[in-house]
Design a protein around this motif. Structure first.
Motif, PDB file in Angstrom:
ATOM      1  N   GLY A 200       0.861  -1.077  -0.103  1.00 28.93           N
ATOM      2  CA  GLY A 200       0.200   0.039   0.065  1.00 28.93           C
ATOM      3  C   GLY A 200       1.123   1.266  -0.087  1.00 28.93           C
ATOM      4  N   ALA A 201       2.001   1.421  -0.108  1.00 29.30           N
ATOM      5  CA  ALA A 201       2.874   2.520  -0.422  1.00 29.30           C
ATOM      6  C   ALA A 201       2.693   3.236  -1.375  1.00 29.30           C
ATOM      7  CB  ALA A 201       4.384   1.687  -0.946  1.00 29.30           C
ATOM      8  N   ASP A 202       2.535   4.332  -1.220  1.00 28.19           N
ATOM      9  CA  ASP A 202       2.119   5.256  -2.068  1.00 28.19           C
ATOM     10  C   ASP A 202       2.933   5.446  -2.944  1.00 28.19           C
ATOM     11  OD1 ASP A 202       4.057   7.048  -1.078  1.00 28.19           O
ATOM     12  OD2 ASP A 202       3.115   8.394   0.068  1.00 28.19           O
ATOM     13  N   ASP A 203       2.774   6.895  -4.385  1.00 28.01           N
ATOM     14  CA  ASP A 203       3.136   6.225  -5.822  1.00 28.01           C
ATOM     15  C   ASP A 203       4.713   6.982  -5.470  1.00 28.01           C
ATOM     16  OD1 ASP A 203       1.511   5.000  -7.264  1.00 28.01           O
ATOM     17  OD2 ASP A 203       1.124   7.120  -7.857  1.00 28.01           O
ATOM     18  N   GLN A 204       5.117   7.742  -5.147  1.00 30.15           N
ATOM     19  CA  GLN A 204       6.275   8.156  -4.473  1.00 30.15           C
ATOM     20  C   GLN A 204       6.957   7.458  -2.946  1.00 30.15           C
ATOM     21  OE1 GLN A 204       7.487  11.549  -5.684  1.00 30.15           O
ATOM     22  NE2 GLN A 204       9.697  10.524  -4.904  1.00 30.15           N
ATOM     23  N   HIS A 205       6.810   6.839  -3.104  1.00 29.38           N
ATOM     24  CA  HIS A 205       7.633   6.060  -2.339  1.00 29.38           C
ATOM     25  C   HIS A 205       7.689   4.856  -2.663  1.00 29.38           C
ATOM     26  CE1 HIS A 205       6.185   7.236   1.442  1.00 29.38           C
ATOM     27  NE2 HIS A 205       7.162   7.941   2.105  1.00 29.38           N
ATOM     28  N   VAL A 206       7.000   4.227  -4.053  1.00 26.21           N
ATOM     29  CA  VAL A 206       7.323   3.193  -4.854  1.00 26.21           C
ATOM     30  C   VAL A 206       8.343   3.888  -5.367  1.00 26.21           C
ATOM     31  CG1 VAL A 206       6.441   1.884  -6.819  1.00 26.21           C
ATOM     32  CG2 VAL A 206       4.896   2.313  -4.742  1.00 26.21           C
ATOM     33  N   LYS A 207       8.564   4.928  -5.852  1.00 23.22           N
ATOM     34  CA  LYS A 207       9.498   5.986  -6.588  1.00 23.22           C
ATOM     35  C   LYS A 207      11.237   5.475  -6.009  1.00 23.22           C
ATOM     36  CE  LYS A 207      11.112   8.001 -10.930  1.00 23.22           C
ATOM     37  NZ  LYS A 207      10.937   6.752 -11.596  1.00 23.22           N
ATOM     38  N   THR A 208      10.602   5.713  -4.746  1.00 22.32           N
ATOM     39  CA  THR A 208      11.923   6.039  -3.966  1.00 22.32           C
ATOM     40  C   THR A 208      12.508   4.524  -4.431  1.00 22.32           C
ATOM     41  OG1 THR A 208      11.542   7.822  -2.762  1.00 22.32           O
ATOM     42  CG2 THR A 208      13.243   6.583  -2.451  1.00 22.32           C
ATOM     43  N   ILE A 209      11.587   3.884  -3.850  1.00 23.67           N
ATOM     44  CA  ILE A 209      12.270   2.336  -3.961  1.00 23.67           C
ATOM     45  C   ILE A 209      12.516   1.594  -4.591  1.00 23.67           C
ATOM     46  CG2 ILE A 209      11.577  -0.240  -3.778  1.00 23.67           C
ATOM     47  CD1 ILE A 209      11.539   0.756  -0.625  1.00 23.67           C
ATOM     48  N   GLU A 210      12.008   1.955  -6.174  1.00 23.32           N
ATOM     49  CA  GLU A 210      12.901   1.978  -7.657  1.00 23.32           C
ATOM     50  C   GLU A 210      14.269   2.349  -7.387  1.00 23.32           C
ATOM     51  OE1 GLU A 210      12.244   2.117 -12.230  1.00 23.32           O
ATOM     52  OE2 GLU A 210      10.745   3.956 -11.254  1.00 23.32           O
ATOM     53  N   GLU A 211      14.630   3.658  -7.113  1.00 18.87           N
ATOM     54  CA  GLU A 211      15.803   3.737  -7.388  1.00 18.87           C
ATOM     55  C   GLU A 211      17.419   3.569  -6.140  1.00 18.87           C
ATOM     56  OE1 GLU A 211      14.999   8.007  -5.739  1.00 18.87           O
ATOM     57  OE2 GLU A 211      13.703   9.432  -7.235  1.00 18.87           O
ATOM     58  N   VAL A 212      16.220   3.462  -5.300  1.00 18.89           N
ATOM     59  CA  VAL A 212      17.380   2.133  -3.987  1.00 18.89           C
ATOM     60  C   VAL A 212      17.485   0.915  -4.821  1.00 18.89           C
ATOM     61  CG1 VAL A 212      17.455   1.252  -2.176  1.00 18.89           C
ATOM     62  CG2 VAL A 212      15.792   2.738  -2.051  1.00 18.89           C
ATOM     63  N   ALA A 213      16.170   0.799  -5.347  1.00 15.81           N
ATOM     64  CA  ALA A 213      17.043  -0.942  -5.681  1.00 15.81           C
ATOM     65  C   ALA A 213      17.782  -0.752  -7.521  1.00 15.81           C
ATOM     66  CB  ALA A 213      15.158  -1.634  -6.399  1.00 15.81           C
ATOM     67  N   HIS A 214      17.548   0.156  -7.717  1.00 15.75           N
ATOM     68  CA  HIS A 214      17.874   0.752  -9.620  1.00 15.75           C
ATOM     69  C   HIS A 214      19.640   0.651  -8.927  1.00 15.75           C
ATOM     70  CE1 HIS A 214      19.113   1.677 -13.707  1.00 15.75           C
ATOM     71  NE2 HIS A 214      20.421   2.941 -12.698  1.00 15.75           N
ATOM     72  N   LYS A 215      19.884   2.028  -8.124  1.00 12.65           N
ATOM     73  CA  LYS A 215      21.357   2.013  -7.374  1.00 12.65           C
ATOM     74  C   LYS A 215      22.508   0.244  -7.078  1.00 12.65           C
ATOM     75  CE  LYS A 215      21.579   6.777  -6.290  1.00 12.65           C
ATOM     76  NZ  LYS A 215      22.222   6.776  -7.221  1.00 12.65           N
ATOM     77  N   ILE A 216      21.159  -0.591  -6.132  1.00 13.34           N
ATOM     78  CA  ILE A 216      21.870  -1.639  -5.670  1.00 13.34           C
ATOM     79  C   ILE A 216      22.139  -2.435  -7.045  1.00 13.34           C
ATOM     80  CG2 ILE A 216      20.848  -3.802  -3.639  1.00 13.34           C
ATOM     81  CD1 ILE A 216      21.860  -1.420  -2.638  1.00 13.34           C
ATOM     82  N   GLY A 217      21.219  -3.052  -7.326  1.00 18.02           N
ATOM     83  CA  GLY A 217      20.469  -3.701  -8.924  1.00 18.02           C
ATOM     84  C   GLY A 217      22.543  -3.750  -9.235  1.00 18.02           C
ATOM     85  N   LEU A 218      22.940  -2.715 -10.007  1.00 14.39           N
ATOM     86  CA  LEU A 218      23.654  -2.048 -10.922  1.00 14.39           C
ATOM     87  C   LEU A 218      25.174  -2.489  -9.762  1.00 14.39           C
ATOM     88  CD1 LEU A 218      23.115   1.940 -12.129  1.00 14.39           C
ATOM     89  CD2 LEU A 218      22.760  -0.544 -13.242  1.00 14.39           C
ATOM     90  N   ALA A 219      25.434  -1.931  -8.593  1.00 11.42           N
ATOM     91  CA  ALA A 219      26.249  -2.309  -7.327  1.00 11.42           C
ATOM     92  C   ALA A 219      26.455  -4.190  -7.566  1.00 11.42           C
ATOM     93  CB  ALA A 219      26.716  -2.112  -6.128  1.00 11.42           C
ATOM     94  N   PHE A 220      25.253  -3.995  -7.370  1.00 14.48           N
ATOM     95  CA  PHE A 220      25.685  -6.435  -7.056  1.00 14.48           C
ATOM     96  C   PHE A 220      25.742  -7.362  -8.701  1.00 14.48           C
ATOM     97  CE2 PHE A 220      23.398 -10.100  -8.559  1.00 14.48           C
ATOM     98  CZ  PHE A 220      23.566 -11.130  -7.212  1.00 14.48           C
ATOM     99  N   GLN A 221      25.453  -6.185  -9.911  1.00 18.15           N
ATOM    100  CA  GLN A 221      26.082  -6.557 -11.190  1.00 18.15           C
ATOM    101  C   GLN A 221      27.567  -6.505 -11.176  1.00 18.15           C
ATOM    102  OE1 GLN A 221      25.177  -9.007 -13.409  1.00 18.15           O
ATOM    103  NE2 GLN A 221      27.114  -8.974 -14.031  1.00 18.15           N
TER     104      GLN A 221
END
Length: 297
Positions: A200-221
């Motif tokens: 039930g997170a709002d759209d802005q928080h979902v966008k923030t989570i996407e940014e977090v996951a993007h950076k972690i995903g790049l670091a992971f690779q």
């Protein structure tokens, strides 16, 4: 907190869900079902479903829709590995310390097992409507995220660049970043975003989570590139040095080993700082993100 013990417990819970949701080995397509179960259940850290569940917890989620999506994302991730290992792609014979699917079952069944896992993942995700019909709108939104991040505009788009460009001398760093953003980061983004949406997170928080996951995903690779260069086969559970043998361009090709390690640290620090800026806290999730980018296998 004993992080490894907690991680192992969560992985065991994911395995329980997967065993329940995967098809039984029976009927004329029994060999296909056997290959599907092998591809998913033999090894694996279950990081993406755990990321989904922990992000779900971060936002106080309680919906029963979460488990079908946890199973679905692991099946879709497993399909991508099965196809990555095929002779036409990376031609790997070892995955998670065991023979790859095509090495065990043959190339034809390896292709079909990957195809089936992709489609079956969405079949399982659709079961969320039965588990939590009151969350229909969140489930629809989550399905859209999963389809987008797994498809031609996400993971598959990155795989195309991988087979077309990464073995060519002319690939640019920008194109390599695109490859990593899509092939690896996209499914990590999907996992965390779906966890947030179903909670039930709002759209802005979902966008923030996407940014977090993007950076972690790049670091992971990038960390994966580092491990392929300096790791050992016994620890990693797969063949090492494949990138060099296949003349494959990686992040190390542009910046070298030390700078690559620095980039892993920078991206992970930025991602975790962004996560901690949210008005919610999940200490295990923070430790999990740190583990992802500093792992030894």
């Amino acid at each position: 907190m004993d992080f490894q013990k907690e991680l192992d417990y969560r992985a065991t819970e994911v395995d329980r869900i997967l065993v329940r949701e995967l098809p039984k080995v029976e009927g004329y397509q029994a060999n296909l079902f056997d290959a599907m179960r092998y591809s998913v259940l033999v090894g694996g850290k279950r990081l993406r479903p755990i990321l989904m569940q922990e992000t779900f917890k971060l936002f106080g989620g309680h919906s029963e829709a979460i488990e079908p999506f946890m199973a679905a994302i692991e099946m879709i991730h497993s399909y991508s590995l099965v196809h990555d290992d095929l002779p036409a792609m990376d031609n790997d014979m070892l995955r998670r310390g065991n023979p790859t699917t095509h090495a065990k079952y043959g190339e034809g069944l390896g292709i079909l097992a990957g195809d089936a896992l992709l489609n079956y993942g969405f079949e399982v995700a659709l079961r969320a409507f039965d588990r939590a019909p009151e969350d229909k709108d969140r489930i629809i939104k989550s399905l859209k995220i999963l389809a987008d991040k797994a498809g031609a505009f996400g993971m598959v788009g990155g795989q195309v660049v991988d087979i077309e460009e990464s073995r060519q001398n002319g690939i640019s760093l920008n194109r390599l970043n695109f490859l990593y953003s899509k092939k690896t980061a996209a499914l990590i983004e999907a996992a965390m975003m779906i966890g947030a949406v179903l909670a039930g997170a709002d759209d802005q928080h979902v966008k923030t989570i996407e940014e977090v996951a993007h950076k972690i995903g790049l670091a992971f690779q990038i960390r994966d590139d580092v491990l392929d260069a300096i790791g050992d086969e016994e620890t990693l559970g797969k063949e090492v040095g494949q990138d060099a043998r296949n003349q494959k361009v990686t992040y190390l090709s542009f910046v070298g080993l030390d700078r690559a390690k620095e980039e892993v640290n920078r991206l992970s620090d930025e991602g975790i700082t962004t996560l901690l800026s949210l008005p919610y806290e999940n200490r295990f999730l923070t430790k999990l993100l740190e583990f992802l980018v500093h792992r030894e296998k």
